[in-house]
Design an enzyme around this catalytic site. Structure first.
Site, mmCIF file in Angstrom:
data_model
loop_
_atom_site.group_PDB
_atom_site.id
_atom_site.type_symbol
_atom_site.label_atom_id
_atom_site.label_comp_id
_atom_site.label_asym_id
_atom_site.label_seq_id
_atom_site.Cartn_x
_atom_site.Cartn_y
_atom_site.Cartn_z
ATOM 1 C CG HIS A 133 -2.124 1.083 1.248
ATOM 2 N ND1 HIS A 133 -1.800 2.239 1.323
ATOM 3 C CD2 HIS A 133 -3.362 0.857 1.098
ATOM 4 C CE1 HIS A 133 -2.757 2.915 1.264
ATOM 5 N NE2 HIS A 133 -3.974 2.181 1.338
ATOM 6 C CB THR A 170 -12.702 20.992 -50.928
ATOM 7 O OG1 THR A 170 -13.163 21.018 -52.371
ATOM 8 C CG2 THR A 170 -12.644 22.358 -50.534
ATOM 9 C CG HIS A 171 -14.048 16.521 -51.547
ATOM 10 N ND1 HIS A 171 -14.410 15.562 -50.789
ATOM 11 C CD2 HIS A 171 -14.659 17.472 -51.642
ATOM 12 C CE1 HIS A 171 -15.671 16.082 -50.329
ATOM 13 N NE2 HIS A 171 -15.568 17.212 -50.993
ATOM 14 C CB SER A 214 19.713 4.599 -43.012
ATOM 15 O OG SER A 214 18.856 3.547 -43.445
ATOM 16 C CE LYS A 271 12.596 9.458 -48.361
ATOM 17 N NZ LYS A 271 11.118 9.445 -48.880
ATOM 18 C CD GLU A 315 6.368 11.003 -42.032
ATOM 19 O OE1 GLU A 315 5.956 11.005 -43.247
ATOM 20 O OE2 GLU A 315 7.227 10.643 -41.519
ATOM 21 C CB ILE A 339 -0.796 4.772 -17.424
ATOM 22 C CG1 ILE A 339 -0.121 3.668 -16.779
ATOM 23 C CG2 ILE A 339 -0.025 4.764 -18.968
ATOM 24 C CD1 ILE A 339 -0.523 2.338 -17.198
#
Length: 433
Positions: free
Chosen positions: A72, A144-145, A266, A271, A278, A314
């Site tokens: 406890h 749009t879309h 890598s 790139k 992201e 958590i």
């Protein structure tokens, strides 16, 4: 939370040292309140304060060791504190139940976490507003879309982000007020073994508002805090998803900052990836899922069970940590963002003038055509312009059904953007502390 997505400010709030320091202060304040009421000898209350242990990593280790026996955490904490104080320590935890201490400290942490989140929101908002104003007149295509629609400006897009961040601040301020509460009312909230004056004394000292409760403070308050965090995460992701799209090779209208020595891949040296955006998108998924867990914590058995306890150990620290990290990461991303106005202009012009189809439609209606007839005329020419990759305006000028409509006005970019102040004036209402 793993160190990769932690911030020093939020880590300090949620550390075990911070938690136990708060527990100790609550216990000492309660003892002193009892002394003011004549329940605890004044000398003993003074001794408790004077002999209270220093809460550091060594203290935390002692509590953990004791908890291995007591099974406890609060009982283990009280044992360690009382042993350090000596005889006067018998008054520590007098009349209290574990949740009196734990819940009050948790709300104290949540309040401080909300303050840190509000500071981060202020910094993010400042960066977003600055970017919006800088690019108020940077013309680009609105989509749009995912398809070209009508002209807009990059600053207009960013201004709408700023207004959303400001709404998130409002939600977090409300959540702060909701969680800045406390209770020291005993095992089922009836003050059976502790006078309400003790609760009032501790609340005043901590600047937390006493509220009626069962053994625990109602968890809808904690769920509201989690919603405010999830809303922040959703806003950050909304911005990040747009920036990810705009950085695609085929679009190429913005680029994330790229520091000397950085590597995008890598394997492929060329790139330059939208890694910050992201990362933000991915972390938003975690914060949103934590909200569901928080809502499920609201329903407890009778006056209390502990089904919520393991969950919130958590989700409350993690959600506040992640929301804080995401705002800081997004602030850095936007502050270092490379905007490419020339590419925006080329993309705008890539659809051969089709983005002015609605002004042409309205002009034809004004000339006397029915809306459906006007629509068919414009659509016929628009489809041909796209299929044959030819100039839309030239096709309209050669179409006898168009007649003497003023195409100069319909294809005037300034006309499309003449009311931008309707949006930018709203930025003046935002107060950045």
């Amino acid at each position: 939370m793993i160190p990769r997505y932690s911030t020093p400010e939020m880590s300090a709030i949620w550390s075990d040292v911070s938690k136990f320091r708060r527990w100790l202060e609550i216990e000492l304040l309660a003892t002193e309140a009892h002394a003011e009421l004549g329940i605890v000898p004044a000398a003993d209350a003074t001794a408790c304060r004077g002999r209270a242990p220093v809460v550091d990593e060594q203290f935390v280790a002692a509590v953990v060791e004791r908890e291995a026996i007591t099974d406890h955490d609060v009982a283990a904490f009280v044992d360690v504190v009382q042993a350090a104080i000596g005889d006067a320590g018998k008054w520590i935890h007098y009349g209290l139940t574990s949740s009196d201490v734990g819940d009050t400290a948790l709300c104290w942490q949540l309040r401080d976490a909300a303050d840190a989140l509000l500071d981060a929101a202020d910094a993010l908002l400042e960066a977003v507003v600055a970017l919006a104003r800088e690019h108020r007149d940077t013309v680009m295509i609105g989509r749009t879309h995912g398809v070209h629609a009508e002209p807009t400006t990059f600053g207009t897009k960013v201004a709408l982000w700023a207004l959303q961040v400001d709404r998130d601040r409002t939600r977090m301020r409300a959540a702060r007020e909701t969680v800045a509460v406390m209770k020291l009312s005993g095992a089922v909230g009836t003050y059976s073994n502790i006078p309400p004056a003790v609760e009032a004394h501790v609340g005043a000292a901590l600047e937390l508002t006493p509220v009626p409760a069962t053994q625990v403070i109602a968890r809808d308050r904690h769920a509201e805090f989690l919603y405010a965090c999830a809303s922040i995460a959703a806003t950050c992701e909304s911005v990040a998803v747009e920036l990810r799209h705009l950085q695609r090779t085929e679009v190429g209208e913005v680029l994330e900052g790229f520091k000397p020595g950085q590597k995008g891949s890598s394997a492929m040296p060329h790139k330059r990836n939208p890694i910050s955006a992201e990362t933000i998108s991915g972390l938003a998924r975690v914060v949103r899922s934590n909200l569901l867990a928080g809502l499920q914590d609201v329903a407890l058995w009778h006056e209390r069970d502990i089904s919520h306890s393991s969950v919130e150990r958590i989700v409350l620290p993690d959600s506040s940590q992640l929301a804080h990290y995401m705002m800081h990461r997004l602030t850095r991303l936007l502050s270092g963002l490379r905007v490419l106005p020339e590419r925006m202009r080329r993309n705008l012009e890539a659809s051969h003038g089709l983005v002015f189809s609605q002004p042409v439609l309205l002009a034809l209606v004004e000339s006397g055509l029915s809306r459906d007839d006007a629509y068919r005329v414009v659509q016929r020419n628009a489809m041909r312009a796209w299929d044959e990759q030819v100039d839309f305006r030239s096709l309209l000028a050669a179409d006898p059904d168009v007649g003497s409509v003023d195409l100069d006005d319909a294809f005037d970019l300034a006309r499309s953007l003449q009311h931008l102040n309707q949006i930018f004036d709203r930025l003046d209402d935002i107060v950045i502390k």
